[in-house]
Scaffold this active site. Structure first.
Site, short mmCIF file in Angstrom:
data_model
loop_
_atom_site.label_atom_id
_atom_site.label_comp_id
_atom_site.label_asym_id
_atom_site.label_seq_id
_atom_site.Cartn_x
_atom_site.Cartn_y
_atom_site.Cartn_z
CB CYS A 73 -0.94 0.08 1.20
SG CYS A 73 -2.08 -1.28 1.30
NE ARG A 98 4.81 1.69 -0.22
CZ ARG A 98 5.90 1.53 0.50
NH1 ARG A 98 7.06 1.92 0.04
NH2 ARG A 98 5.84 0.97 1.69
CD1 TRP A 104 -0.45 -6.24 -3.10
CD2 TRP A 104 -0.76 -6.82 -0.96
NE1 TRP A 104 -0.18 -7.59 -2.97
CE2 TRP A 104 -0.36 -7.97 -1.67
CE3 TRP A 104 -1.02 -6.95 0.41
CZ2 TRP A 104 -0.21 -9.22 -1.09
CZ3 TRP A 104 -0.87 -8.19 1.00
CH2 TRP A 104 -0.47 -9.32 0.26
CG ASN A 131 1.26 0.46 4.34
OD1 ASN A 131 0.96 -0.73 4.22
ND2 ASN A 131 2.48 0.91 4.13
N GLY A 132 -0.87 -1.33 6.48
CA GLY A 132 -0.53 -2.22 7.59
C GLY A 132 -1.67 -3.18 7.84
CD GLU A 145 16.30 -13.50 -8.46
OE1 GLU A 145 15.80 -14.02 -7.45
OE2 GLU A 145 15.94 -12.38 -8.89
CE LYS A 166 12.88 -11.46 -10.49
NZ LYS A 166 13.65 -11.39 -9.30
CD GLU A 168 9.13 -11.64 -8.96
OE1 GLU A 168 8.52 -11.12 -8.03
OE2 GLU A 168 10.36 -11.56 -9.07
CG HIS A 228 18.00 -36.98 -5.10
ND1 HIS A 228 18.38 -38.24 -4.70
CD2 HIS A 228 19.13 -36.36 -5.51
CE1 HIS A 228 19.68 -38.38 -4.84
NE2 HIS A 228 20.17 -37.25 -5.33
CE LYS A 285 11.08 -3.26 -6.10
NZ LYS A 285 11.72 -4.38 -6.82
O1 M6R Z 1 12.82 -5.23 -0.48
P1 M6R Z 1 13.34 -6.62 -0.17
O2 M6R Z 1 14.60 -6.91 -0.89
O3 M6R Z 1 13.44 -6.88 1.28
O4 M6R Z 1 12.23 -7.58 -0.76
C1 M6R Z 1 12.31 -8.95 -0.60
C2 M6R Z 1 11.33 -9.66 -1.51
O5 M6R Z 1 10.03 -9.27 -1.22
C3 M6R Z 1 11.62 -9.38 -2.98
O6 M6R Z 1 12.92 -9.70 -3.33
C4 M6R Z 1 10.66 -10.17 -3.88
O7 M6R Z 1 10.91 -11.52 -3.78
C5 M6R Z 1 10.75 -9.67 -5.32
N1 M6R Z 1 9.45 -9.45 -5.87
C6 M6R Z 1 11.45 -10.61 -6.20
O8 M6R Z 1 11.55 -10.16 -7.50
#
Ligand code: M6R
Length: 619
Positions: free
Chosen positions: A2, A27, A74, A100-101, A492, A496, A499, A515, A614
């Site tokens: 948010c 956000r 969000w 927010n929260g 990673e 990517k 998501e 395995h 984000k």
């Molecule tokens: O801001 P941060 O690096 O603490 O965020 C951690 C994760 O939320 C962040 O890396 C998330 O996994 C991303 N969307 C990945 O692309």
């Protein structure tokens, strides 16, 4: 999660709020709204959907006034619809807030307020705060003990003590037309100071271009903003002097330029951002790295006998690279811990264990909580962080900034490579304090110096990534496989893809595949092998052959000049050859580009993937 924006001053507020919401949209982006207070009346516009749609609504039904609040959501409690969008009204509309929260005890509070006759119009936890505030204002007015600003501050204080959970709040009171109230516990808020005007926002991005003077609000503080004045009251300490800091961010830093998406822009920024992460951090005479902000003496640093890296998501993957680097070069036992686990676990930690919280945003709730828990136990806690002034950066005992500039795309790209760069420097730093020789240190420095140019060359694989994406974008499953330094790269790469394209993908150590995951291999399931030349190259090739033997299509990420791989893999994306420990910085580039192009071909919203935000500021 948010985004909150607020303004009080001499300008018409509507466009400031809408523009701020655009900049905060990363956000959270399922709905948005604004409220403007003018002539003792609160005007409200809110809508499910993107900020653009809200912008359309307010251009048809404008709001006049020079103080207001806005929110991009969000969803946590209550589905995504117009009613659940913020701002929310309390009482008979005399209070209006954005939140927010998460309020954990909202259900109990809601029942108590309903019993007092308050009518709820939304399924959110936030509406509870609005009604509670209305109730407290009414109660205090009836008591007659306070008036003016004090009455509203008292009402806020007596509301906040009833809340369990986290909040960043911005509140308007109909009867208090020249003050904007904000408060926080656990959700970030930054105040911008202008000429006869004040701003508030969840992060600094909407403030850039308006002001370069900011105050970061701390937990348990309430701020009272008027056009010409800013007061801060701490729950326990009373009035505090605002600590004004300089905001080193330009509005242009958050602009898209000629790129179609922020993610692509940020991928292509990496030669520069990696360079920024290294700038000023080499000491050639001593063949080591230097950091300005660790805030520990050489003696304290030498005593460190264990390192715990804690993070979430992509930052955790960078941490795993860090674990390999620190153990190889500094010989310090290192673990990377999911922050969401570490915050509740109680692993044994020696007195000289050092904690690094790795985070792009500096606001991730779990990372913050894990860091606080370790700090409480007396360990030195440092941050590897991108966002200057963020809560984690401020609460850590010291730290290292990434200097990657704002990362707007929800999928983290440039922050990852900057984190890995900083972790490599750290391994060099600790290594040179222990077992690493001068020539070995010098070699690492000269290899690192070549990286920005090599990343530039790696980006030339963009067209090939597009071609490969076009071939496989309809697949429902992907496997990502790599070993040693390329295992975190595989993880990673899979994250990517998941998501932003919503394709199921799994990252695995290539040999571990036998395995279990090998059962997934069929003609429709591509396996992405990260197989640059390395000490165990033949072993990874054997793993690759095992997939081929089962008719699985293979995409290989390999070093330029590797002729053998072309005979084995269906498609090869070549990248420059580098030392093994630096491969994550190069091999992650094609994986970022591959995910990007697949997502674009599938028509996905690359920068605003569904369900994500984000900055994950709730648990
Ligand atoms: O801001 P941060 O690096 O603490 O965020 C951690 C994760 O939320 C962040 O890396 C998330 O996994 C991303 N969307 C990945 O692309």
């Amino acid at each position: 999660m948010c985004g909150i924006i607020g303004y009080i001053g001499h300008q018409q507020v509507q466009n400031i709020l809408i523009d701020g919401l655009h900049r905060l949209e990363y956000r959270g982006y399922d709905s948005a709204g604004i409220a403007v207070l003018e002539g003792g009346e609160i005007g409200l516009r809110k809508k499910a959907g993107r900020v653009q749609e809200l912008g359309q609504l307010v251009s048809e039904q404008p709001l006049q006034g020079s103080m207001g609040i806005g929110h991009t959501r969000w969803a946590t409690h209550g589905e995504v619809n117009d009613a659940n969008s913020h701002p929310h009204l309390g009482g008979d509309g005399e209070v209006c807030l954005v939140h927010n929260g998460v309020i954990e005890n909202y259900s109990k509070l809601r029942k108590a307020l309903q019993a007092k006759g308050y009518e709820f119009h939304t399924a959110t936890d936030s509406e509870v705060i609005a009604h509670l505030l209305a109730f407290e204002v009414k109660r205090l007015k009836e008591d007659g003990d306070s008036e003016g600003q004090a009455l509203y501050v008292n009402a806020i204080q007596s509301t906040l003590v009833q809340l369990k959970g986290t909040y960043g709040l911005a509140v308007l009171f109909e009867d208090c037309p020249d003050k904007l109230f904000v408060a926080r516990v656990g959700s970030p808020l930054v105040i911008g100071i202008g000429e006869n005007e004040h701003f508030v926002a969840s992060d600094a991005s909407p403030l850039a271009g308006h002001t370069d003077e900011v105050v970061y609000l701390s937990d348990n503080e309430i701020a009272i903003l008027s056009a010409g004045d800013l007061q801060i009251i701490h729950r326990d300490a009373g009035a505090v002097n605002p600590k004004i800091e300089v905001l080193d961010q330009q509005a242009a830093d958050s602009e898209l330029g000629d790129f179609p998406h922020y993610m692509l822009k940020e991928i292509f920024e990496q030669p520069q951002t990696i360079e920024n992460a290294m700038r000023g951090r080499f000491n050639d005479d001593e063949a080591t790295a230097v950091f300005g902000g660790l805030n520990l003496t050489a003696q304290q640093l030498r005593r460190i006998d264990r390192v715990v890296l804690t993070a979430c998501g992509t930052s955790w993957h960078a941490g795993l690279v860090g674990e390999y680097l620190l153990e190889e070069f500094a010989r310090i036992p290192t673990e990377v811990e999911y922050a969401s686990e570490l915050r509740y676990r109680n692993p044994p930690m020696s007195e000289n264990t050092m904690i690094f919280a790795i985070t792009q945003s500096g606001e991730t709730a779990d990372t913050l909580a894990a860091m606080r828990e370790c700090k409480r136990k007396g360990h030195p806690t440092l941050a590897i962080c991108n966002t200057v002034g963020s809560t984690i950066a401020r609460e850590a005992d010291g730290g290292i900034y990434l200097h990657a500039g704002p990362e707007i795309g929800v999928a983290s790209t440039k922050a990852f490579t900057s984190q890995v760069t900083v972790l490599t420097l750290l391994a060099l730093f600790f290594g040179r304090m222990r077992h690493l020789s001068y020539p070995a240190g010098s070699r690492i420095i000269s290899h690192l110096r070549e990286i920005p140019e090599l990343v530039e060359q790696a980006l030339k694989c963009n067209e090939m990534c597009k071609y490969v994406a076009d071939k496989y974008y309809n697949s429902n499953n992907f496997l990502y496989l790599g070993r040693l330094y390329n295992f975190p790269v595989a993880l990673e790469g899979a994250l990517k893809l998941k998501e932003i394209s919503y394709i199921h993908a799994e990252g695995y150590p290539a040999a571990e595949m036998k395995h279990g995951p090998i059962a997934l291999v069929d003609e429709q399931t591509p396996s992405v092998f990260v197989v640059p030349r390395c000490g165990i190259y033949p072993k990874v090739i054997s793993n690759l052959e095992e997939v081929k033997a089962r008719k699985g299509p293979v995409i290989a990420i390999a070093c330029q000049g590797d002729d053998k791989i072309a005979e084995l893999a269906d498609d090869v994306i070549f990248v420059p050859d580098v030392e093994e420990y630096l491969q994550p910085l190069i091999a992650s580039i094609p994986l970022q580009l591959l995910s990007y192009h697949i997502a674009v071909l599938r028509g996905c919203n690359v920068d605003r993937p569904r369900n994500l935000a984000k900055s994950v500021t709730v648990e």
